[in-house]
Design a protein around this motif. Structure first.
Motif, PDB file in Angstrom:
ATOM      1  N   CYS A   1      45.464  46.769 -34.548  1.00 17.21           N
ATOM      2  CA  CYS A   1      45.313  47.228 -35.925  1.00 17.21           C
ATOM      3  C   CYS A   1      44.025  48.031 -36.089  1.00 17.21           C
ATOM      4  O   CYS A   1      44.019  49.065 -36.757  1.00 17.21           O
ATOM      5  CB  CYS A   1      45.315  46.040 -36.871  1.00 17.21           C
ATOM      6  N   GLY A   2      42.941  47.573 -35.491  1.00 16.69           N
ATOM      7  CA  GLY A   2      41.686  48.308 -35.563  1.00 16.69           C
ATOM      8  C   GLY A   2      41.796  49.691 -34.942  1.00 16.69           C
ATOM      9  O   GLY A   2      41.309  50.680 -35.503  1.00 16.69           O
ATOM     10  N   CYS A   3      42.443  49.772 -33.805  1.00 14.71           N
ATOM     11  CA  CYS A   3      42.650  51.079 -33.156  1.00 14.71           C
ATOM     12  C   CYS A   3      43.524  51.986 -33.999  1.00 14.71           C
ATOM     13  O   CYS A   3      43.266  53.189 -34.116  1.00 14.71           O
ATOM     14  CB  CYS A   3      43.266  50.889 -31.775  1.00 14.71           C
ATOM     15  N   MET A   4      44.550  51.411 -34.606  1.00 13.84           N
ATOM     16  CA  MET A   4      45.452  52.212 -35.422  1.00 13.84           C
ATOM     17  C   MET A   4      44.776  52.699 -36.697  1.00 13.84           C
ATOM     18  O   MET A   4      45.029  53.819 -37.147  1.00 13.84           O
ATOM     19  CB  MET A   4      46.711  51.414 -35.739  1.00 13.84           C
ATOM     20  N   VAL A   5      43.913  51.889 -37.287  1.00 13.56           N
ATOM     21  CA  VAL A   5      43.166  52.328 -38.468  1.00 13.56           C
ATOM     22  C   VAL A   5      42.223  53.466 -38.084  1.00 13.56           C
ATOM     23  O   VAL A   5      42.081  54.446 -38.826  1.00 13.56           O
ATOM     24  CB  VAL A   5      42.404  51.146 -39.107  1.00 13.56           C
ATOM     25  N   TYR A   6      41.591  53.365 -36.939  1.00  9.79           N
ATOM     26  CA  TYR A   6      40.710  54.438 -36.472  1.00  9.79           C
ATOM     27  C   TYR A   6      41.483  55.747 -36.302  1.00  9.79           C
ATOM     28  O   TYR A   6      41.035  56.807 -36.741  1.00  9.79           O
ATOM     29  CB  TYR A   6      40.043  54.042 -35.152  1.00  9.79           C
TER      30      TYR A   6
ATOM     31  N   ASN B   1      53.933  60.331 -41.927  1.00 13.05           N
ATOM     32  CA  ASN B   1      53.959  59.635 -43.216  1.00 13.05           C
ATOM     33  C   ASN B   1      54.085  58.115 -43.101  1.00 13.05           C
ATOM     34  O   ASN B   1      53.470  57.396 -43.853  1.00 13.05           O
ATOM     35  CB  ASN B   1      55.112  60.174 -44.073  1.00 13.05           C
ATOM     36  N   GLY B   2      54.868  57.595 -42.193  1.00 13.76           N
ATOM     37  CA  GLY B   2      55.089  56.163 -42.106  1.00 13.76           C
ATOM     38  C   GLY B   2      54.115  55.417 -41.220  1.00 13.76           C
ATOM     39  O   GLY B   2      54.299  54.233 -40.965  1.00 13.76           O
ATOM     40  N   TYR B   3      53.083  56.086 -40.755  1.00 13.39           N
ATOM     41  CA  TYR B   3      52.149  55.472 -39.815  1.00 13.39           C
ATOM     42  C   TYR B   3      51.425  54.285 -40.435  1.00 13.39           C
ATOM     43  O   TYR B   3      51.204  53.265 -39.778  1.00 13.39           O
ATOM     44  CB  TYR B   3      51.139  56.510 -39.328  1.00 13.39           C
ATOM     45  N   TYR B   4      51.020  54.388 -41.693  1.00 20.27           N
ATOM     46  CA  TYR B   4      50.258  53.306 -42.305  1.00 20.27           C
ATOM     47  C   TYR B   4      51.109  52.045 -42.471  1.00 20.27           C
ATOM     48  O   TYR B   4      50.586  50.939 -42.469  1.00 20.27           O
ATOM     49  CB  TYR B   4      49.673  53.752 -43.644  1.00 20.27           C
ATOM     50  N   LEU B   5      52.419  52.190 -42.593  1.00 17.77           N
ATOM     51  CA  LEU B   5      53.294  51.006 -42.635  1.00 17.77           C
ATOM     52  C   LEU B   5      53.248  50.259 -41.306  1.00 17.77           C
ATOM     53  O   LEU B   5      53.349  49.025 -41.269  1.00 17.77           O
ATOM     54  CB  LEU B   5      54.723  51.427 -42.961  1.00 17.77           C
ATOM     55  N   TRP B   6      53.104  50.982 -40.225  1.00 18.54           N
ATOM     56  CA  TRP B   6      52.968  50.369 -38.910  1.00 18.54           C
ATOM     57  C   TRP B   6      51.658  49.592 -38.822  1.00 18.54           C
ATOM     58  O   TRP B   6      51.593  48.513 -38.228  1.00 18.54           O
ATOM     59  CB  TRP B   6      53.041  51.460 -37.856  1.00 18.54           C
ATOM     60  N   VAL B   7      50.600  50.132 -39.420  1.00 26.63           N
ATOM     61  CA  VAL B   7      49.307  49.434 -39.458  1.00 26.63           C
ATOM     62  C   VAL B   7      49.439  48.141 -40.255  1.00 26.63           C
ATOM     63  O   VAL B   7      48.939  47.086 -39.837  1.00 26.63           O
ATOM     64  CB  VAL B   7      48.221  50.355 -40.055  1.00 26.63           C
ATOM     65  N   ILE B   8      50.119  48.198 -41.379  1.00 29.74           N
ATOM     66  CA  ILE B   8      50.315  47.000 -42.208  1.00 29.74           C
ATOM     67  C   ILE B   8      51.131  45.951 -41.453  1.00 29.74           C
ATOM     68  O   ILE B   8      50.844  44.754 -41.526  1.00 29.74           O
ATOM     69  CB  ILE B   8      50.971  47.384 -43.544  1.00 29.74           C
TER      70      ILE B   8
END
Length: 77
Positions: free
Chosen positions: A21-26, A35-42
């Motif tokens: 999650c930390g890597c994905m937020v970075y 567009n749907g990337y932040y749903l993957w982070v969640i």
């Protein structure tokens, strides 16, 4: 082989999900993503909380540790 018990594996999975999650937020903050990337982070955050609940099996009541943990795993999908 006490180091491979259920709690250790769940805790390790929670740590891996948190690092992911930390890597994905970075990546989300520094690069242009779809567009749907932040749903993957969640979903990664949900997995982290789910496995933390499952790790605390004898500390928390069974409803929280089993039912809520498994529900969060399903919700992360």
């Amino acid at each position: 082989m006490d180091f491979l018990d259920f709690k250790t594996l769940c805790f390790s999975t929670a740590i891996v999900a948190l690092v992911l999650c930390g890597c994905m937020v970075y990546v989300y903050k520094t690069r242009k993503t779809y567009n749907g990337y932040y749903l993957w982070v969640i979903a990664s955050v949900i997995y982290c909380f789910a496995f933390v609940f499952m790790t605390l099996r004898n500390v928390l009541p069974d409803f929280l540790s089993i039912v809520i943990g498994n529900t969060l795993i399903i919700a992360g999908n």
